[in-house]
Design a protein around this motif. Structure first.
Motif, short mmCIF file in Angstrom:
data_model
loop_
_atom_site.label_atom_id
_atom_site.label_comp_id
_atom_site.label_asym_id
_atom_site.label_seq_id
_atom_site.Cartn_x
_atom_site.Cartn_y
_atom_site.Cartn_z
N GLU A 195 0.90 -1.20 -0.02
CA GLU A 195 0.06 0.17 0.20
C GLU A 195 0.81 1.27 -0.05
O GLU A 195 0.30 2.50 -0.17
N CYS A 196 2.07 1.09 0.28
CA CYS A 196 3.02 2.32 0.43
C CYS A 196 3.40 2.82 -0.97
O CYS A 196 4.14 3.96 -1.12
N GLU A 253 -0.75 17.69 1.58
CA GLU A 253 -1.75 16.36 1.22
C GLU A 253 -0.64 14.98 1.32
O GLU A 253 -1.37 13.95 1.87
N ARG A 299 1.92 14.82 3.39
CA ARG A 299 2.10 14.52 4.72
C ARG A 299 0.75 13.92 5.71
O ARG A 299 0.83 12.89 6.19
N ASP A 300 -0.35 14.27 5.07
CA ASP A 300 -1.66 13.72 5.59
C ASP A 300 -1.86 12.31 5.19
O ASP A 300 -2.41 11.44 6.22
N ARG A 301 -1.42 11.84 3.99
CA ARG A 301 -1.66 10.68 3.55
C ARG A 301 -0.40 9.81 4.17
O ARG A 301 -0.95 8.44 4.67
N VAL A 359 0.39 10.21 7.43
CA VAL A 359 -0.16 9.88 8.61
C VAL A 359 -1.22 8.91 8.72
O VAL A 359 -1.50 7.98 9.56
N ARG A 360 -2.09 8.74 7.72
CA ARG A 360 -3.16 7.87 7.57
C ARG A 360 -2.46 6.67 7.47
O ARG A 360 -3.05 5.50 7.98
N LEU A 361 -1.44 6.57 6.69
CA LEU A 361 -0.94 5.08 6.49
C LEU A 361 -0.23 4.51 7.63
O LEU A 361 -0.35 3.38 8.01
N GLY A 388 0.13 5.83 10.94
CA GLY A 388 -0.65 6.14 12.23
C GLY A 388 0.22 7.15 12.92
O GLY A 388 1.07 7.94 12.56
N ASP A 389 -0.28 7.30 14.13
CA ASP A 389 0.40 8.64 14.90
C ASP A 389 1.64 8.06 15.56
O ASP A 389 1.77 7.64 16.78
N ARG A 437 6.94 11.90 13.74
CA ARG A 437 7.40 12.38 12.36
C ARG A 437 8.31 13.35 11.93
O ARG A 437 8.40 14.35 12.89
#
Length: 245
Positions: free
Chosen positions: A101-102, A206, A208-210, A212-214, A216-217, A220
């Protein structure tokens, strides 16, 4: 701004199998990466649990040297470098990440990524980057390893950083492919970081947001940053770094 010529079709050396010391002939890298020739063997390899059978299957699949053409399988036998560098990311070293998925996200982050595909085992991936200075192949490798670890928390296989490292044939129905990547210019052992490609702020946000979604927290960091971003550490010579590497 970086001015570069169009990326020429990479020509590489083809080897009969992983143990071969001398190449069979030269081939187009894109043809080798996109072929369906290995599909049946690769799928059999992925579904088989008998290690002896898996080893026999792998030994029957051709390999290439993505970084160039060679007279023999040793660094000193290099004929011509392709300006490409291959990185392996194994699932055993990255058990908490869905590596297939990466691929697309890595392509968004790295405009130097030429190809990203699933390895023969089906759960690891390999990445092929265009680099600016092939004579500093291993320094580029070190910089890319740093990026992948600090930004994506990915562990790279350090055993395949040589220009003569082989890539075993595989099959991926949905690889990431960019036929004209920009050169990756960073090298870990130099002080002056030049010729950075600048992405638009909105695009970087955008991405960066992806990430984080992939991922997790997790902690970073953005390397070679030009501005700060909420929730991210930053490091570089054009911003007040918040961490020391």
């Amino acid at each position: 701004i970086i001015f570069t010529s169009p990326f020429e079709e990479p020509i590489v050396s083809l080897f009969e199998n992983f143990y071969s010391k001398e190449p069979i002939r030269e081939v187009k890298l894109s043809s080798f990466l996109h072929t369906r020739k290995f599909k049946e063997k690769v799928e059999l390899y992925r579904t088989n649990t008998d290690e002896k059978i898996r080893k026999k299957i792998k030994e029957s699949i051709e390999c290439v040297t993505p970084s160039g053409t060679f007279n023999q399988r040793r660094e000193s036998a290099l004929i011509k470098h392709t300006n490409l560098l291959c990185i392996d990311i194994d699932s055993k070293d990255n058990r908490m990440v869905d590596l297939p998925e990466c691929k697309a996200i890595l392509g968004e982050y790295f405009n130097s990524l030429y190809y990203a595909g699933v390895s023969i085992g089906g759960d690891g991936i390999f990445l092929i980057f265009r680099i600016s200075h092939p004579e500093f192949h291993k320094q580029h490798f070190a910089a890319l390893e740093l990026f992948l670890n600090k930004v994506f928390h990915l562990q790279v296989d350090k055993g395949v950083k040589s220009p003569v490292s082989l890539r075993v044939g595989s099959y991926d129905a949905e690889p990431y492919y960019n036929p004209n990547p920009m050169p990756f210019t960073h090298m870990l052992e130099i002080d002056k970081w030049a010729n950075d490609m600048i992405r638009p702020v909105t695009e970087r946000n955008e991405t960066r947001d992806r990430i984080v979604r992939l991922m997790g927290d997790l902690p970073r960091v953005e390397l070679f940053a030009r501005q700060t971003a909420p929730g991210w550490e930053v490091w570089g010579n054009q911003v007040d770094s918040t961490i020391i590497l």
